[in-house]
Structure formats: C-alpha cells, structure tokens
Design a protein around this motif. Sequence first.
Motif, PDB file in Angstrom:
ATOM      1  N   MET A 155      54.895 -22.804 -71.454  1.00  0.00           N
ATOM      2  CA  MET A 155      55.916 -23.852 -71.513  1.00  0.00           C
ATOM      3  C   MET A 155      57.235 -23.265 -72.015  1.00  0.00           C
ATOM      4  N   CYS A 156      57.159 -22.392 -73.010  1.00  0.00           N
ATOM      5  CA  CYS A 156      58.359 -21.749 -73.538  1.00  0.00           C
ATOM      6  C   CYS A 156      59.005 -20.879 -72.468  1.00  0.00           C
ATOM      7  N   ASN A 157      58.211 -20.076 -71.786  1.00  0.00           N
ATOM      8  CA  ASN A 157      58.743 -19.212 -70.723  1.00  0.00           C
ATOM      9  C   ASN A 157      59.414 -20.041 -69.636  1.00  0.00           C
ATOM     10  N   TRP A 158      58.743 -21.101 -69.222  1.00  0.00           N
ATOM     11  CA  TRP A 158      59.308 -21.966 -68.188  1.00  0.00           C
ATOM     12  C   TRP A 158      60.613 -22.583 -68.668  1.00  0.00           C
ATOM     13  N   GLY A 159      60.634 -23.074 -69.905  1.00  0.00           N
ATOM     14  CA  GLY A 159      61.834 -23.687 -70.468  1.00  0.00           C
ATOM     15  C   GLY A 159      62.991 -22.720 -70.584  1.00  0.00           C
ATOM     16  N   GLU A 160      62.703 -21.485 -70.980  1.00  0.00           N
ATOM     17  CA  GLU A 160      63.758 -20.464 -71.060  1.00  0.00           C
ATOM     18  C   GLU A 160      64.366 -20.222 -69.686  1.00  0.00           C
ATOM     19  N   LYS A 172      68.190 -21.073 -68.509  1.00  0.00           N
ATOM     20  CA  LYS A 172      69.003 -20.003 -67.953  1.00  0.00           C
ATOM     21  C   LYS A 172      69.538 -20.384 -66.574  1.00  0.00           C
ATOM     22  N   ASP A 173      68.670 -20.913 -65.726  1.00  0.00           N
ATOM     23  CA  ASP A 173      69.080 -21.288 -64.368  1.00  0.00           C
ATOM     24  C   ASP A 173      70.028 -22.483 -64.356  1.00  0.00           C
ATOM     25  N   THR A 174      69.832 -23.398 -65.268  1.00  0.00           N
ATOM     26  CA  THR A 174      70.600 -24.633 -65.282  1.00  0.00           C
ATOM     27  C   THR A 174      71.935 -24.511 -66.012  1.00  0.00           C
ATOM     28  N   PHE A 175      71.904 -23.803 -67.137  1.00  0.00           N
ATOM     29  CA  PHE A 175      73.096 -23.762 -67.985  1.00  0.00           C
ATOM     30  C   PHE A 175      73.701 -22.371 -68.115  1.00  0.00           C
TER      31      PHE A 175
END
Length: 109
Positions: free
Chosen positions: A96-101, A105-108
């Motif tokens: 979940m942390c990896n996905w969130g990072e 990164k991709d979004t902001f």
Amino acid sequence: MAITCNSFTCPVEATIRLIGGKYKAVILWHLMNSTLRYSELHRRMPKATDKMLAQQLRELEKDGLIHREVYPVVPPRTEYSLTDFGKSLAPILEEMCNWGEQYLKDTFG
C-alpha cells in the motif's frame, strides 16, 4: 467460485473489514517497527481526533491486530504494539505504501 467465510463473500471484504477504518491502516503502519504510546501515535496522525483514534485503537485491539499495555503509574502510561497477527499484515501495508508513493509521484510530481 466465491470463497465464503462467515458473513463475508470475498476475501478482500474480510481484509477491508479489519484494516478499512479511517486510520486503522495508518496506525498499523506506524506500529510496524516500534511500540508507541498513545500520544506518539496522535502526533504522527494530527488530523485524527482523540475520539476517532481511541475508537480505531479499540477496534484493532478487539480484532487481535494490536496489543495494548497499560502501566500502573501516575499518570497511566499506555503503549501499543502489533500482535503476531497484526505483523502478518506487513506485506500488505508495504505494498500500500509503495502504491501510494507511486500515485503521489505520478499525480503531484
């Protein structure tokens, strides 16, 4: 073929039932590598109200994911740690942390 267990119709539903509260996954994440006092958890989650944090901790304890240790001192000291059952969620929380990072990164950028 659907896997049923008690009232759940899906294993994902069972997982979300345990870690899907507003702060449950975040609490578990913070407890992954250390035992923390209530005040330390609250500092790490400043947006959580006392009522919400206490409720989430009680539910995690009831479900056997965390251990609550109260020390008989004045004022009382309470520490929280993961149970072995709670530690079994480490791979899920890490992903979940990896996905969130990656999402951040991709979004902001």
